[in-house]
Design an enzyme around this catalytic site. Structure first.
Site, PDB file in Angstrom:
ATOM      1  N   LEU A 188      18.192  35.761  20.270  1.00 46.25           N
ATOM      2  CA  LEU A 188      17.436  34.993  19.289  1.00 46.25           C
ATOM      3  C   LEU A 188      16.004  34.991  19.781  1.00 46.25           C
ATOM      4  O   LEU A 188      15.765  34.781  20.977  1.00 46.25           O
ATOM      5  CB  LEU A 188      17.933  33.544  19.213  1.00 46.25           C
ATOM      6  CG  LEU A 188      19.149  33.237  18.372  1.00 46.25           C
ATOM      7  CD1 LEU A 188      19.487  31.745  18.464  1.00 46.25           C
ATOM      8  CD2 LEU A 188      18.948  33.634  16.922  1.00 46.25           C
ATOM      9  N   ASP A 189      15.056  35.216  18.901  1.00 42.05           N
ATOM     10  CA  ASP A 189      13.664  35.208  19.349  1.00 42.05           C
ATOM     11  C   ASP A 189      13.232  33.809  19.769  1.00 42.05           C
ATOM     12  O   ASP A 189      13.924  32.820  19.516  1.00 42.05           O
ATOM     13  CB  ASP A 189      12.734  35.824  18.295  1.00 42.05           C
ATOM     14  CG  ASP A 189      12.715  35.062  16.989  1.00 42.05           C
ATOM     15  OD1 ASP A 189      12.640  33.822  17.017  1.00 42.05           O
ATOM     16  OD2 ASP A 189      12.756  35.708  15.936  1.00 42.05           O
ATOM     17  N   LYS A 190      12.101  33.739  20.409  1.00 37.36           N
ATOM     18  CA  LYS A 190      11.584  32.485  20.963  1.00 37.36           C
ATOM     19  C   LYS A 190      11.447  31.404  19.888  1.00 37.36           C
ATOM     20  O   LYS A 190      11.654  30.227  20.147  1.00 37.36           O
ATOM     21  CB  LYS A 190      10.227  32.774  21.614  1.00 37.36           C
ATOM     22  CG  LYS A 190       9.593  31.626  22.332  1.00 37.36           C
ATOM     23  CD  LYS A 190       8.302  32.091  22.997  1.00 37.36           C
ATOM     24  CE  LYS A 190       7.626  30.958  23.742  1.00 37.36           C
ATOM     25  NZ  LYS A 190       6.387  31.399  24.386  1.00 37.36           N
TER      26      LYS A 190
END
Length: 176
Positions: free
Chosen positions: A39-41
């Site tokens: 999951l991206d930041k």
């Protein structure tokens, strides 16, 4: 026996164990496990971790068509045309996305507050959708909602295949 861990990733956490300050290592004190997908930041929610490379591949590789479900807050009042487009697949820079399963939902009552909060614009309403995809292109859901004219403001993954976030608090993990 493979070790499996479910983690509710908070906003701003990097989905790796080394490097930056705010990584999985700050929350998970188990060695030898790695995230299945990322999951991206800027995204929140369910991350599954394991020490089994074959299982990791079986869950994350697109050829196995494992479903990932997200709830998404988008800018504006999303319409049926946008939902139909998402459900049919949309043109992205790297090709047409596979059809999704997208529907309008109410803001979930169980949702935790986010720090920092989502920007608030008095004259621009927001909508919530639930969307399930079987691909895992980089920032795919965000790109899909932008293409149909409703940029993502908040994105929370609630399930991966048979594993669900359920009531796991943000920043917490549990062994599966």
């Amino acid at each position: 026996m493979a070790r499996l861990v479910a983690f509710n990733k908070p906003y701003g956490v990097i989905c790796q164990f080394s490097g930056e300050v705010n990584t999985l290592a700050k929350y998970i004190k188990i060695s030898g496990i790695y995230p299945i997908g990322r999951l991206d930041k800027d995204s929140e929610g369910l991350v599954i971790l394991t020490d089994d490379g074959k299982l990791q591949n079986k869950i994350s590789h697109p050829k196995y068509k494992k479903s990932k479900t997200y709830i998404v807050q988008v800018e504006g009042l999303i319409n049926n045309n946008a939902l139909i487009a998402l459900n049919n697949g949309v043109q992205l820079k790297d090709g047409i996305s596979k059809p999704a399963n997208a529907k309008l939902i109410e803001k979930p009552s169980w949702l935790w507050s986010r720090s920092p909060p989502i920007r608030s614009r008095k004259n621009i309403p927001t909508s919530w959708i639930e969307i399930s995809i079987t691909e895992g292109k980089n920032r795919q859901v965000r790109r899909m909602t932008a293409v149909v004219g409703f940029p993502t403001l908040r994105l929370i993954r609630t399930s991966i295949d048979k594993w669900n976030l359920n009531d796991l608090p943000s920043g917490s993990y549990m062994r599966l």
